[in-house]
Design an enzyme around this catalytic site. Structure first.
Site, PDB file in Angstrom:
ATOM      1  N   ASN A  29      43.440  91.279  33.591  1.00 12.58           N
ATOM      2  CA  ASN A  29      43.810  92.492  34.323  1.00 12.58           C
ATOM      3  C   ASN A  29      44.492  92.203  35.653  1.00 12.58           C
ATOM      4  O   ASN A  29      45.096  93.096  36.240  1.00 12.58           O
ATOM      5  CB  ASN A  29      42.580  93.386  34.540  1.00 12.58           C
ATOM      6  CG  ASN A  29      42.179  94.085  33.249  1.00 12.58           C
ATOM      7  OD1 ASN A  29      42.894  94.012  32.246  1.00 12.58           O
ATOM      8  ND2 ASN A  29      41.042  94.751  33.266  1.00 12.58           N
ATOM      9  N   CYS A 123      44.124 100.440  24.028  1.00 13.69           N
ATOM     10  CA  CYS A 123      42.758 100.667  23.540  1.00 13.69           C
ATOM     11  C   CYS A 123      42.496 102.163  23.349  1.00 13.69           C
ATOM     12  O   CYS A 123      42.828 102.964  24.215  1.00 13.69           O
ATOM     13  CB  CYS A 123      41.742 100.148  24.557  1.00 13.69           C
ATOM     14  SG  CYS A 123      41.320  98.438  24.336  1.00 13.69           S
ATOM     15  N   ARG A 128      43.100 108.812  28.416  1.00 15.29           N
ATOM     16  CA  ARG A 128      43.788 107.937  29.370  1.00 15.29           C
ATOM     17  C   ARG A 128      45.178 108.420  29.770  1.00 15.29           C
ATOM     18  O   ARG A 128      46.192 107.797  29.464  1.00 15.29           O
ATOM     19  CB  ARG A 128      43.862 106.510  28.818  1.00 15.29           C
ATOM     20  CG  ARG A 128      42.495 105.936  28.566  1.00 15.29           C
ATOM     21  CD  ARG A 128      42.538 104.521  28.114  1.00 15.29           C
ATOM     22  NE  ARG A 128      42.621 103.587  29.216  1.00 15.29           N
ATOM     23  CZ  ARG A 128      42.528 102.279  29.070  1.00 15.29           C
ATOM     24  NH1 ARG A 128      42.374 101.763  27.881  1.00 15.29           N
ATOM     25  NH2 ARG A 128      42.583 101.487  30.099  1.00 15.29           N
ATOM     26  N   ARG A 407      43.512  90.273  22.463  1.00 17.74           N
ATOM     27  CA  ARG A 407      44.211  90.879  23.603  1.00 17.74           C
ATOM     28  C   ARG A 407      43.617  90.400  24.918  1.00 17.74           C
ATOM     29  O   ARG A 407      44.311  90.370  25.925  1.00 17.74           O
ATOM     30  CB  ARG A 407      44.064  92.406  23.554  1.00 17.74           C
ATOM     31  CG  ARG A 407      44.888  93.077  22.507  1.00 17.74           C
ATOM     32  CD  ARG A 407      44.856  94.588  22.694  1.00 17.74           C
ATOM     33  NE  ARG A 407      44.937  94.885  24.104  1.00 17.74           N
ATOM     34  CZ  ARG A 407      44.186  95.797  24.730  1.00 17.74           C
ATOM     35  NH1 ARG A 407      43.349  96.531  24.068  1.00 17.74           N
ATOM     36  NH2 ARG A 407      44.314  95.987  26.024  1.00 17.74           N
TER      37      ARG A 407
HETATM   38  C1  UD1 Z   1      42.029  99.344  34.108  1.00 19.82           C
HETATM   39  C2  UD1 Z   1      41.728  98.094  33.307  1.00 19.82           C
HETATM   40  C3  UD1 Z   1      40.656  98.363  32.254  1.00 19.82           C
HETATM   41  C4  UD1 Z   1      39.426  98.993  32.910  1.00 19.82           C
HETATM   42  C5  UD1 Z   1      39.800 100.188  33.787  1.00 19.82           C
HETATM   43  C6  UD1 Z   1      38.634 100.754  34.576  1.00 19.82           C
HETATM   44  C7  UD1 Z   1      43.833  96.913  33.320  1.00 19.82           C
HETATM   45  C8  UD1 Z   1      45.027  96.438  32.567  1.00 19.82           C
HETATM   46  N1  UD1 Z   1      42.950  97.652  32.643  1.00 19.82           N
HETATM   47  O1  UD1 Z   1      42.549 100.314  33.214  1.00 19.82           O
HETATM   48  O2  UD1 Z   1      40.318  97.149  31.616  1.00 19.82           O
HETATM   49  O3  UD1 Z   1      38.516  99.412  31.911  1.00 19.82           O
HETATM   50  O4  UD1 Z   1      40.830  99.804  34.730  1.00 19.82           O
HETATM   51  O5  UD1 Z   1      38.054  99.767  35.355  1.00 19.82           O
HETATM   52  O6  UD1 Z   1      43.669  96.579  34.485  1.00 19.82           O
HETATM   53  N2  UD1 Z   1      42.865 108.419  34.679  1.00 19.82           N
HETATM   54  C9  UD1 Z   1      43.424 109.684  34.735  1.00 19.82           C
HETATM   55  N3  UD1 Z   1      44.738 109.785  35.126  1.00 19.82           N
HETATM   56  C10 UD1 Z   1      45.481 108.706  35.470  1.00 19.82           C
HETATM   57  C11 UD1 Z   1      44.905 107.420  35.410  1.00 19.82           C
HETATM   58  C12 UD1 Z   1      43.595 107.316  35.014  1.00 19.82           C
HETATM   59  O7  UD1 Z   1      42.771 110.665  34.442  1.00 19.82           O
HETATM   60  O8  UD1 Z   1      46.661 108.877  35.817  1.00 19.82           O
HETATM   61  C13 UD1 Z   1      41.461 108.264  34.224  1.00 19.82           C
HETATM   62  C14 UD1 Z   1      41.384 107.473  32.919  1.00 19.82           C
HETATM   63  O9  UD1 Z   1      41.582 108.301  31.812  1.00 19.82           O
HETATM   64  C15 UD1 Z   1      39.983 106.912  32.979  1.00 19.82           C
HETATM   65  C16 UD1 Z   1      39.779 106.678  34.477  1.00 19.82           C
HETATM   66  O10 UD1 Z   1      40.752 107.464  35.150  1.00 19.82           O
HETATM   67  O11 UD1 Z   1      39.061 107.860  32.543  1.00 19.82           O
HETATM   68  C17 UD1 Z   1      39.955 105.214  34.893  1.00 19.82           C
HETATM   69  O12 UD1 Z   1      41.227 104.759  34.530  1.00 19.82           O
HETATM   70  P1  UD1 Z   1      42.017 103.628  35.345  1.00 19.82           P
HETATM   71  O13 UD1 Z   1      41.185 103.180  36.493  1.00 19.82           O
HETATM   72  O14 UD1 Z   1      43.384 104.114  35.604  1.00 19.82           O
HETATM   73  O15 UD1 Z   1      42.044 102.461  34.288  1.00 19.82           O
HETATM   74  P2  UD1 Z   1      43.290 101.627  33.781  1.00 19.82           P
HETATM   75  O16 UD1 Z   1      44.142 101.246  34.942  1.00 19.82           O
HETATM   76  O17 UD1 Z   1      43.897 102.309  32.620  1.00 19.82           O
END
Ligand code: UD1
Length: 428
Positions: A29, A123, A128, A407
């Protein structure tokens, strides 16, 4: 490269007593945003400790499509060079396989004031969305359209001296907005940002290249715009993977006499280590980044709930569930980050786990004897949990669809074979 063997499965013969040492690889990550951040410059960049994983291979393919040339100097060291023409689009075929591809929006926006990126796949652990990324970009001056499954970002002029407050500390949105802002004149402030070690690593990388980012590791980041020409060619070493380390620590407690975990940062998983110690598992810190974990025959049940860093990581929730099936008594696991991250529950029940799901909590009734069965990997961390469960279970466990595992875990069966596990990769 493991990632090409899409239809491989793993066969595990459980209950071998494990012993030995495990070297932790570079963080997935942290690698992905840093790889994409190399798009911010034309200069050569060398990255060390890049894990050999399917998500990294996909990111490299995407960078090559855009116009970079990537050369492996050794297994984990890569040189990234700029070819003459750089594109600013990311097509569906490349993006759909990995959600983190949305992180190219930030550097493209910063450099070209435009990006055309297919909406991501990755995933299947919830809806998301990327609304927080896009809302932040709008505040920086972007016009955004969604057309035929593509996000089109276009900006005439960057808006300077903005203060953006994220509604939720999303990891990806924080990374995208930091990368988006590094050339914007004046000071851009982003509040309520995520504080994960991988974000700190990205900021350290950007600062080493010549960006000026302050407040790193706090919930308020300040970015002072620099000129693109001022970014430098650098060599940088990616931090170790805290989730891989955590996975092996649980494995050590569950199935080993003792395991030495090397090359990781204990400070990145403090909350997790506190919880492991609460299970009365013995952990010895041999040095700042070497730890010895002893097998535990009397695991105490410990409930957890996931939350953004520095809380208990959602990426360790599935593995913790396996751990708790072997504890004497009940524990509760609450998932607060993703709404659909319990797909491993049904598979673990096939192995004999006694689990009750209610909304975003699972009640684990331990201790249960796990018995080998055929199971299916559903997402990355769920797959890791099934491997742990297979190693604890009696008899043979077959895990199909392990491309999810490739992955995020470098050479997992090699590392496990080295510590005496009976685990084999075969064609499905
Ligand atoms: C990253 C990590 C993943 C980890 C996650 C939370 C990477 C490549 N992946 O994923 O392994 O599980 O952080 O620690 O670094 N959300 C929204 N709107 C947005 C963005 C996010 O509603 O625009 C929500 C998502 O649906 C989720 C939550 O916020 O429920 C956390 O997501 P986020 O922190 O953005 O995770 P990722 O960056 O996708």
């Amino acid at each position: 490269m493991q990632g090409k063997k899409i239809l491989d499965k793993l066969i595990i013969k459980g209950q071998n007593l494990l012993n030995g040492e495990v070297e932790i690889s570079g963080s997935k990550n942290a690698s992905l945003p840093i790889l994409f951040a190399t798009l911010l410059t034309d200069k050569d960049i060398i990255l060390n400790n890049v894990p050999n994983l399917r998500d990294v291979t996909l990111s490299i393919k995407l960078l090559e499509y855009i116009g970079k040339k990537i050369e492996y100097l050794n297994n984990n060291k890569i040189l990234i060079r700029q070819l003459s023409n750089i594109k600013y689009d990311a097509p569906y075929d490349l993006v759909r396989q990995m959600r983190a591809s949305v992180l190219i929006i930030g550097p493209m926006f910063a450099r070209y004031k435009k990006a055309l990126v297919s909406l991501p796949g990755g995933c299947a652990i919830g809806i998301r969305p990327i609304n927080l990324h896009l809302e932040g970009l709008k505040e920086l001056g972007a016009d955004i359209d969604l057309v035929n499954g593509y996000v089109s970002v276009f900006c005439k002029n960057f808006l300077s001296n903005k203060i953006i407050k994220l509604k939720y500390p999303s990891v990806g949105a924080t990374e995208n907005l930091i990368m988006s802002s590094i050339f914007i004149e004046g000071k851009t402030v982003i509040e309520n940002v995520a504080k994960e070690p991988e974000i700190i690593d990205l900021c350290n990388f950007l600062n080493k290249m010549g960006a000026i980012i302050k407040g790193i590791g706090t919930s308020k980041i300040e970015i002072f715009g620099v000129k693109k020409e001022n970014l430098k060619s650098i060599e940088y070493t990616i931090i170790p993977d805290r989730i891989e380390a955590g996975t092996f620590i649980i494995l050590g407690a569950l199935a080993s006499e003792s395991l030495v975990i090397k090359n990781f940062e204990a400070g990145h998983i403090e909350k997790f280590l506190e919880k492991v110690e609460a299970t009365e598992t013995k952990i010895e810190k041999l040095s700042k980044n070497i730890l010895k974990v002893y097998g535990n025959k009397n695991i105490k049940p410990v409930s957890i709930e996931t939350s953004p860093y520095p809380g208990f990581p959602t990426d360790m929730q599935a593995q913790w569930m396996v751990f708790m099936t072997q504890a004497e008594g009940k524990s509760i696991i609450k998932e607060n980050i993703f709404e659909n991250r319990f797909m491993h529950v049904a598979e673990m029940m096939r192995l004999g786990a006694n689990l009750e799901i209610k909304n975003n909590t699972v009640l684990v009734n331990g201790k249960t004897e796990l018995k080998g069965a055929n199971v299916m990997a559903t997402d990355l961390r769920a797959s890791a949990a099934l491997v742990l469960a297979g190693l604890v279970a009696s008899g043979k466990t077959e895990i199909s669809r392990i491309y999810h595992l490739d992955r995020g875990y470098e050479a997992i069966e090699k590392k496990m074979t080295k510590i005496n596990a009976k685990i084999f990769r075969v064609k499905e």
